[in-house]
Motif scaffolding. Structure first.
Motif, PDB file in Angstrom:
ATOM      1  N   VAL A  12      58.324 110.715  45.175  1.00 13.43           N
ATOM      2  CA  VAL A  12      59.641 111.334  45.325  1.00 13.43           C
ATOM      3  C   VAL A  12      60.672 110.345  44.803  1.00 13.43           C
ATOM      4  CG1 VAL A  12      61.343 112.250  46.947  1.00 13.43           C
ATOM      5  CG2 VAL A  12      58.895 112.637  47.351  1.00 13.43           C
ATOM      6  N   VAL A  13      61.490 110.797  43.860  1.00 12.77           N
ATOM      7  CA  VAL A  13      62.512 109.936  43.271  1.00 12.77           C
ATOM      8  C   VAL A  13      63.868 110.595  43.478  1.00 12.77           C
ATOM      9  CG1 VAL A  13      63.326 108.768  41.195  1.00 12.77           C
ATOM     10  CG2 VAL A  13      60.873 109.120  41.535  1.00 12.77           C
ATOM     11  N   THR A  14      64.725 109.948  44.255  1.00  9.07           N
ATOM     12  CA  THR A  14      66.084 110.463  44.428  1.00  9.07           C
ATOM     13  C   THR A  14      66.941 109.921  43.290  1.00  9.07           C
ATOM     14  OG1 THR A  14      66.690 108.632  45.898  1.00  9.07           O
ATOM     15  CG2 THR A  14      65.855 110.643  46.935  1.00  9.07           C
ATOM     16  N   GLY A  15      67.873 110.741  42.839  1.00  6.51           N
ATOM     17  CA  GLY A  15      68.682 110.354  41.690  1.00  6.51           C
ATOM     18  C   GLY A  15      67.860 110.316  40.417  1.00  6.51           C
ATOM     19  N   GLY A  16      66.799 111.110  40.368  1.00 10.97           N
ATOM     20  CA  GLY A  16      65.843 111.046  39.273  1.00 10.97           C
ATOM     21  C   GLY A  16      66.234 111.775  38.006  1.00 10.97           C
ATOM     22  N   SER A  17      67.453 112.258  37.918  1.00  2.00           N
ATOM     23  CA  SER A  17      67.838 113.021  36.728  1.00  2.00           C
ATOM     24  C   SER A  17      68.481 112.172  35.640  1.00  2.00           C
ATOM     25  CB  SER A  17      68.797 114.145  37.111  1.00  2.00           C
ATOM     26  OG  SER A  17      70.005 113.611  37.634  1.00  2.00           O
ATOM     27  N   GLU A  18      68.864 110.941  35.965  1.00  2.00           N
ATOM     28  CA  GLU A  18      69.501 110.089  34.965  1.00  2.00           C
ATOM     29  C   GLU A  18      69.516 108.635  35.433  1.00  2.00           C
ATOM     30  OE1 GLU A  18      73.622 111.095  34.334  1.00  2.00           O
ATOM     31  OE2 GLU A  18      73.932 111.457  36.449  1.00  2.00           O
ATOM     32  N   GLY A  19      69.876 107.745  34.539  1.00  2.00           N
ATOM     33  CA  GLY A  19      70.063 106.339  34.868  1.00  2.00           C
ATOM     34  C   GLY A  19      68.828 105.664  35.447  1.00  2.00           C
ATOM     35  N   LEU A  20      69.055 104.833  36.448  1.00  2.00           N
ATOM     36  CA  LEU A  20      67.981 104.060  37.061  1.00  2.00           C
ATOM     37  C   LEU A  20      66.918 104.960  37.688  1.00  2.00           C
ATOM     38  CD1 LEU A  20      66.910 101.266  37.706  1.00  2.00           C
ATOM     39  CD2 LEU A  20      68.346 101.258  39.746  1.00  2.00           C
ATOM     40  N   GLY A  21      67.340 106.046  38.323  1.00  2.00           N
ATOM     41  CA  GLY A  21      66.380 106.965  38.927  1.00  2.00           C
ATOM     42  C   GLY A  21      65.439 107.562  37.900  1.00  2.00           C
ATOM     43  N   LEU A  22      65.965 107.950  36.753  1.00  2.00           N
ATOM     44  CA  LEU A  22      65.136 108.502  35.683  1.00  2.00           C
ATOM     45  C   LEU A  22      64.212 107.431  35.120  1.00  2.00           C
ATOM     46  CD1 LEU A  22      64.304 110.838  33.897  1.00  2.00           C
ATOM     47  CD2 LEU A  22      66.273 110.320  32.419  1.00  2.00           C
ATOM     48  N   ALA A  23      64.695 106.208  35.000  1.00  2.00           N
ATOM     49  CA  ALA A  23      63.854 105.112  34.507  1.00  2.00           C
ATOM     50  C   ALA A  23      62.698 104.847  35.479  1.00  2.00           C
ATOM     51  CB  ALA A  23      64.686 103.850  34.310  1.00  2.00           C
ATOM     52  N   ILE A  24      62.977 104.910  36.768  1.00  2.00           N
ATOM     53  CA  ILE A  24      61.927 104.730  37.772  1.00  2.00           C
ATOM     54  C   ILE A  24      60.932 105.881  37.691  1.00  2.00           C
ATOM     55  CG2 ILE A  24      61.485 104.754  40.264  1.00  2.00           C
ATOM     56  CD1 ILE A  24      64.175 103.172  40.526  1.00  2.00           C
ATOM     57  N   ALA A  25      61.433 107.105  37.566  1.00  2.00           N
ATOM     58  CA  ALA A  25      60.551 108.268  37.441  1.00  2.00           C
ATOM     59  C   ALA A  25      59.651 108.134  36.227  1.00  2.00           C
ATOM     60  CB  ALA A  25      61.385 109.549  37.361  1.00  2.00           C
ATOM     61  N   ASP A  26      60.206 107.682  35.127  1.00  2.00           N
ATOM     62  CA  ASP A  26      59.435 107.506  33.897  1.00  2.00           C
ATOM     63  C   ASP A  26      58.330 106.464  34.098  1.00  2.00           C
ATOM     64  OD1 ASP A  26      59.023 107.989  31.009  1.00  2.00           O
ATOM     65  OD2 ASP A  26      59.665 105.901  30.837  1.00  2.00           O
ATOM     66  N   ALA A  27      58.661 105.357  34.741  1.00  2.00           N
ATOM     67  CA  ALA A  27      57.661 104.314  34.981  1.00  2.00           C
ATOM     68  C   ALA A  27      56.543 104.820  35.894  1.00  2.00           C
ATOM     69  CB  ALA A  27      58.327 103.079  35.591  1.00  2.00           C
ATOM     70  N   LEU A  28      56.900 105.567  36.923  1.00  2.00           N
ATOM     71  CA  LEU A  28      55.894 106.126  37.823  1.00  2.00           C
ATOM     72  C   LEU A  28      54.999 107.121  37.094  1.00  2.00           C
ATOM     73  CD1 LEU A  28      58.143 106.609  40.953  1.00  2.00           C
ATOM     74  CD2 LEU A  28      56.142 105.097  40.811  1.00  2.00           C
ATOM     75  N   ALA A  29      55.607 107.945  36.241  1.00  2.00           N
ATOM     76  CA  ALA A  29      54.829 108.916  35.472  1.00  2.00           C
ATOM     77  C   ALA A  29      53.860 108.208  34.536  1.00  2.00           C
ATOM     78  CB  ALA A  29      55.764 109.828  34.681  1.00  2.00           C
ATOM     79  N   ARG A  30      54.304 107.150  33.904  1.00  2.00           N
ATOM     80  CA  ARG A  30      53.434 106.386  33.001  1.00  2.00           C
ATOM     81  C   ARG A  30      52.272 105.745  33.770  1.00  2.00           C
ATOM     82  NH1 ARG A  30      55.781 105.363  27.850  1.00  2.00           N
ATOM     83  NH2 ARG A  30      57.936 106.064  27.815  1.00  2.00           N
ATOM     84  N   ASP A  31      52.500 105.491  35.071  1.00  2.00           N
ATOM     85  CA  ASP A  31      51.464 104.898  35.919  1.00  2.00           C
ATOM     86  C   ASP A  31      50.533 105.961  36.509  1.00  2.00           C
ATOM     87  OD1 ASP A  31      50.285 102.576  37.050  1.00  2.00           O
ATOM     88  OD2 ASP A  31      51.262 103.008  38.961  1.00  2.00           O
ATOM     89  N   LEU A  37      61.497 115.207  41.770  1.00  2.00           N
ATOM     90  CA  LEU A  37      62.813 114.650  41.465  1.00  2.00           C
ATOM     91  C   LEU A  37      63.878 115.340  42.304  1.00  2.00           C
ATOM     92  CD1 LEU A  37      62.719 114.526  37.554  1.00  2.00           C
ATOM     93  CD2 LEU A  37      62.033 112.746  39.180  1.00  2.00           C
ATOM     94  N   VAL A  38      64.742 114.544  42.922  1.00  2.00           N
ATOM     95  CA  VAL A  38      65.836 115.070  43.728  1.00  2.00           C
ATOM     96  C   VAL A  38      67.144 114.539  43.154  1.00  2.00           C
ATOM     97  CG1 VAL A  38      66.836 115.239  46.043  1.00  2.00           C
ATOM     98  CG2 VAL A  38      64.349 114.971  45.775  1.00  2.00           C
ATOM     99  N   ALA A  39      68.077 115.438  42.885  1.00  2.00           N
ATOM    100  CA  ALA A  39      69.402 115.039  42.399  1.00  2.00           C
ATOM    101  C   ALA A  39      70.363 116.209  42.587  1.00  2.00           C
ATOM    102  CB  ALA A  39      69.346 114.629  40.934  1.00  2.00           C
ATOM    103  N   ARG A  40      71.638 115.918  42.449  1.00  2.00           N
ATOM    104  CA  ARG A  40      72.659 116.947  42.675  1.00  2.00           C
ATOM    105  C   ARG A  40      72.794 117.942  41.539  1.00  2.00           C
ATOM    106  NH1 ARG A  40      77.204 112.681  44.232  1.00  2.00           N
ATOM    107  NH2 ARG A  40      76.253 111.827  42.394  1.00  2.00           N
ATOM    108  N   ASN A  41      72.600 117.506  40.319  1.00  2.00           N
ATOM    109  CA  ASN A  41      72.871 118.339  39.160  1.00  2.00           C
ATOM    110  C   ASN A  41      71.604 119.053  38.687  1.00  2.00           C
ATOM    111  OD1 ASN A  41      73.109 118.966  36.222  1.00  2.00           O
ATOM    112  ND2 ASN A  41      75.192 118.200  36.559  1.00  2.00           N
ATOM    113  N   ARG A  42      71.557 120.364  38.890  1.00  2.00           N
ATOM    114  CA  ARG A  42      70.376 121.158  38.540  1.00  2.00           C
ATOM    115  C   ARG A  42      70.058 121.074  37.039  1.00  2.00           C
ATOM    116  NH1 ARG A  42      67.966 125.404  41.251  1.00  2.00           N
ATOM    117  NH2 ARG A  42      69.758 125.525  42.651  1.00  2.00           N
ATOM    118  N   GLY A  43      71.064 121.132  36.196  1.00  2.00           N
ATOM    119  CA  GLY A  43      70.852 121.090  34.751  1.00  2.00           C
ATOM    120  C   GLY A  43      70.221 119.777  34.300  1.00  2.00           C
ATOM    121  N   LYS A  44      70.734 118.671  34.803  1.00  2.00           N
ATOM    122  CA  LYS A  44      70.173 117.370  34.450  1.00  2.00           C
ATOM    123  C   LYS A  44      68.763 117.214  34.997  1.00  2.00           C
ATOM    124  CE  LYS A  44      74.524 114.906  33.972  1.00  2.00           C
ATOM    125  NZ  LYS A  44      75.367 113.818  34.485  1.00  2.00           N
TER     126      LYS A  44
END
Length: 73
Positions: A12-31, A37-44
């Protein structure tokens, strides 16, 4: 064509739609982790999910503001 993994690991990655959260999500996915992903902006969120999903990662999105008083626990 994407490969879908057969892992039961989800991160579970909060703030996973951009910035540091997205970078963390990407690293976890690569692993090898699948993602929630949880974030405020549905489009992002949807944009991030599509990008991460192209590599075979299973991605679920939850549009929510976790700082709101009525946010899910």
């Amino acid at each position: 064509m994407s490969e879908h993994r057969t892992t039961s690991r989800f991160a579970v990655v909060t703030g996973g739609s951009e910035g540091l959260g997205l970078a963390i999500a990407d690293a976890l996915a690569r692993d090898g982790a699948n993602l929630i992903l949880v974030a405020r902006n549905r489009g992002k969120l949807e944009t991030a999910a599509k990008e991460l999903g192209r590599r075979g990662t299973v991605v679920h999105t939850v549009p929510a503001d976790l700082s709101a008083p009525d946010a899910p626990p």
